[in-house]
Scaffold this active site. Structure first.
Site, PDB file in Angstrom:
ATOM      1  NE  ARG A  11      37.857  42.575  59.068  1.00 50.22           N
ATOM      2  CZ  ARG A  11      37.321  41.477  59.986  1.00 50.22           C
ATOM      3  NH1 ARG A  11      38.096  40.662  61.036  1.00 50.22           N
ATOM      4  NH2 ARG A  11      36.000  41.326  59.675  1.00 50.22           N
ATOM      5  CG  ASP A  60      31.214  58.406  26.009  1.00 48.04           C
ATOM      6  OD1 ASP A  60      32.015  57.988  26.852  1.00 48.04           O
ATOM      7  OD2 ASP A  60      31.224  58.458  24.784  1.00 48.04           O
ATOM      8  CB  CYS A  78      24.885  58.834  26.749  1.00 47.12           C
ATOM      9  SG  CYS A  78      23.151  59.205  26.273  1.00 47.12           S
ATOM     10  CG  HIS A 123      33.470  39.595  57.404  1.00 44.41           C
ATOM     11  ND1 HIS A 123      33.704  40.845  57.513  1.00 44.41           N
ATOM     12  CD2 HIS A 123      33.002  39.945  56.091  1.00 44.41           C
ATOM     13  CE1 HIS A 123      33.349  42.026  56.699  1.00 44.41           C
ATOM     14  NE2 HIS A 123      33.081  41.194  55.677  1.00 44.41           N
ATOM     15  CE  LYS A 127      36.359  45.020  50.863  1.00 50.41           C
ATOM     16  NZ  LYS A 127      35.845  44.073  52.123  1.00 50.41           N
ATOM     17  NE  ARG A 144      32.752  36.296  51.888  1.00 52.88           N
ATOM     18  CZ  ARG A 144      32.608  37.589  52.181  1.00 52.88           C
ATOM     19  NH1 ARG A 144      31.967  38.269  51.356  1.00 52.88           N
ATOM     20  NH2 ARG A 144      33.694  38.036  52.959  1.00 52.88           N
ATOM     21  CE1 TYR A 165      22.270  56.020  21.311  1.00 50.26           C
ATOM     22  CE2 TYR A 165      23.304  56.688  23.146  1.00 50.26           C
ATOM     23  CZ  TYR A 165      23.252  56.433  21.966  1.00 50.26           C
ATOM     24  OH  TYR A 165      24.538  56.387  21.558  1.00 50.26           O
TER      25      TYR A 165
HETATM   26  C1  LIG Z   1      35.512  44.903  53.110  1.00 56.73           C
HETATM   27  C2  LIG Z   1      35.632  44.226  54.680  1.00 56.73           C
HETATM   28  C3  LIG Z   1      35.630  45.020  55.680  1.00 56.73           C
HETATM   29  C4  LIG Z   1      35.321  46.407  55.670  1.00 56.73           C
HETATM   30  O1  LIG Z   1      34.101  46.597  55.497  1.00 56.73           O
HETATM   31  P1  LIG Z   1      33.421  48.027  55.891  1.00 56.73           P
HETATM   32  O2  LIG Z   1      31.715  47.968  55.634  1.00 56.73           O
HETATM   33  O3  LIG Z   1      33.604  48.728  54.618  1.00 56.73           O
HETATM   34  O4  LIG Z   1      33.754  48.548  56.924  1.00 56.73           O
HETATM   35  C5  LIG Z   1      36.289  44.256  56.853  1.00 56.73           C
HETATM   36  N1  LIG Z   1      36.413  43.249  56.830  1.00 56.73           N
HETATM   37  C6  LIG Z   1      36.443  42.157  55.833  1.00 56.73           C
HETATM   38  C7  LIG Z   1      36.861  40.917  55.657  1.00 56.73           C
HETATM   39  C8  LIG Z   1      36.207  42.939  54.571  1.00 56.73           C
HETATM   40  O5  LIG Z   1      36.317  42.027  53.494  1.00 56.73           O
END
Ligand SMILES: *Cc1c(COP(=O)(O)O)cnc(C)c1O
Length: 373
Positions: free
Chosen positions: A224, A316, A314, A168, A41, A139, A267
């Site tokens: 994951r 750039d 800055c 999660h 992602k 969530r 700056y």
């Molecule tokens: C981003 C995400 C992960 C991966 O998380 P990491 O900490 O980068 O391994 C796994 N599951 C879900 C639902 C996520 O949103």
């Protein structure tokens, strides 16, 4: 044409990290080690999702995952062929992409289930989905303690096929938090309850990078990982896996000049020379993702040594103090990565500015060209 500041994305390191993780997962007690859903992602955490996803697919990833349908469509257009799981909540307007690009949505609310059922029925299609259970993140997801009421309607949806069930973790990277173990137990209970609702035997997944390092019991059928694949271990955890950082950011000195004692720089004049000082200008600034809090705090590597970032960051450019180094225009500057015997890694940079490594990677600017090997 390539600007002097660029990111090198080492796809060999990425694949090597994938293999290291595969070997690590094979050491577990499960007869069948979990497969890897590679998380790509947010443009693969800033590394460039198309190239990264194709490399991970070539390395053996069984599935990739991204945040929304738009990201999934880009992956398909890049030629990704493995299943693509969409983590995020679905907005009703963009469901078409699921069908035109063969994406696997997450159902995380009853209303999303209804919308998907209606869309799939209108197309006379049966859509494979993953079901998200909220075990304490609070969530997205169906509440773990209310499934008896919310699931029957979903399970009766004739055009939806629940292929997997997942959750999660909110605190997998916090060894002191009891919620991690609590969420695991709740997810186990959900598994038992699903058998009663006649959807036993679905594939299960739960572990992000931190969770897979912490507890083998949450490996289930898939893990994951995101961050670990990019060669960064979520702080404060450690691993024996031989991971290599995938991204390095380099630039070149564009100018060198002197400051006399008492003269200020940039700056807000946030740096004043207290000795005759030699400065080098590096063409990378906050528009490239360098956090403004690196001012007077961060370092870069030049000629194998640390050179402090002085004065403001800055848009750039930054200025670095090279008084103790013989810097010349054209010298290589390492902003993230190795030079000589030293390294500035993502964890160090994140710690300096008080954030997480994820943010450092995701904010590497769109202006920085990604070069792949
Ligand atoms: C981003 C995400 C992960 C991966 O998380 P990491 O900490 O980068 O391994 C796994 N599951 C879900 C639902 C996520 O949103």
């Amino acid at each position: 044409m390539i600007r002097p500041t660029f990111a090198h994305v080492d796809l060999e390191a990425l694949k090597s990290n994938f293999r290291a993780m595969t070997e690590y997962l094979a050491t577990g007690a499960r007869p069948e080690p979990p497969a890897i859903i590679a998380v790509v992602k947010a443009n693969a955490y800033g590394h460039g999702a198309p190239r990264v996803a194709l490399a991970l697919e070539a390395a053996g990833a069984r599935m990739v995952a991204c945040a929304d349908i738009e990201e999934g469509v880009l992956l398909r257009e890049a030629g990704v062929r493995v299943p693509i799981l969409i983590f995020g909540a679905l907005s009703v307007s963009d469901l078409d992409g699921l069908f035109t690009h063969d994406l696997t949505p997450t159902i995380s609310t009853p209303s999303a289930g209804r919308a998907l059922q209606a869309t799939a029925a209108a197309r006379d299609r049966r859509l494979g989905c993953h079901l998200k259970i909220d075990t304490g993140m609070n969530r997205l997801g169906f509440r773990w303690d209310n499934l008896g009421r919310t699931l029957p309607e979903l399970l009766a949806s004739p055009n939806l096929r629940i292929a997997a069930v997942y959750t999660h973790f909110a605190t997998a990277d916090d060894p002191d938090s009891p919620l991690f173990a609590e969420q695991r137990l709740r997810f186990e209970r959900v598994h038992d309850e699903l058998a009663g609702l006649r959807i036993a035997g679905r594939l299960r997944h739960a572990a992000n990078s931190a969770a897979l390092l912490r507890d083998e019991r949450v490996w289930y059928d898939f893990v994951r990982p995101g961050l670990l694949l990019y060669g960064v271990v979520p702080p404060p955890l450690a691993t024996t896996m031989p991971l290599r950082p995938v991204m390095t950011i380099r630039s070149r000195v564009t100018a060198v000049k002197g400051l006399r004692i008492g003269e200020g720089l940039g700056y807000g004049v946030r740096f004043t020379a207290d000795r005759p000082t030699t400065m080098a200008i590096v063409p990378a600034g906050y528009a490239d993702g360098l956090d403004t809090r690196l001012a007077n705090r961060g370092c870069v590597l030049l000629r194998g040594r640390r050179a402090p970032i002085v004065g403001s960051v800055c848009m750039d450019m930054i200025a670095i103090d090279v008084t103790d180094t013989d810097a010349e225009p054209g010298d290589e500057v390492v902003i993230l990565g190795d030079q000589g015997n030293d390294r500035i890694d993502v964890r160090e940079m994140a710690a300096i500015i008080g954030t997480i490594p994820y943010e450092v990677l995701c904010r590497v600017g769109a202006r920085i060209e990604r070069l792949y090997n």
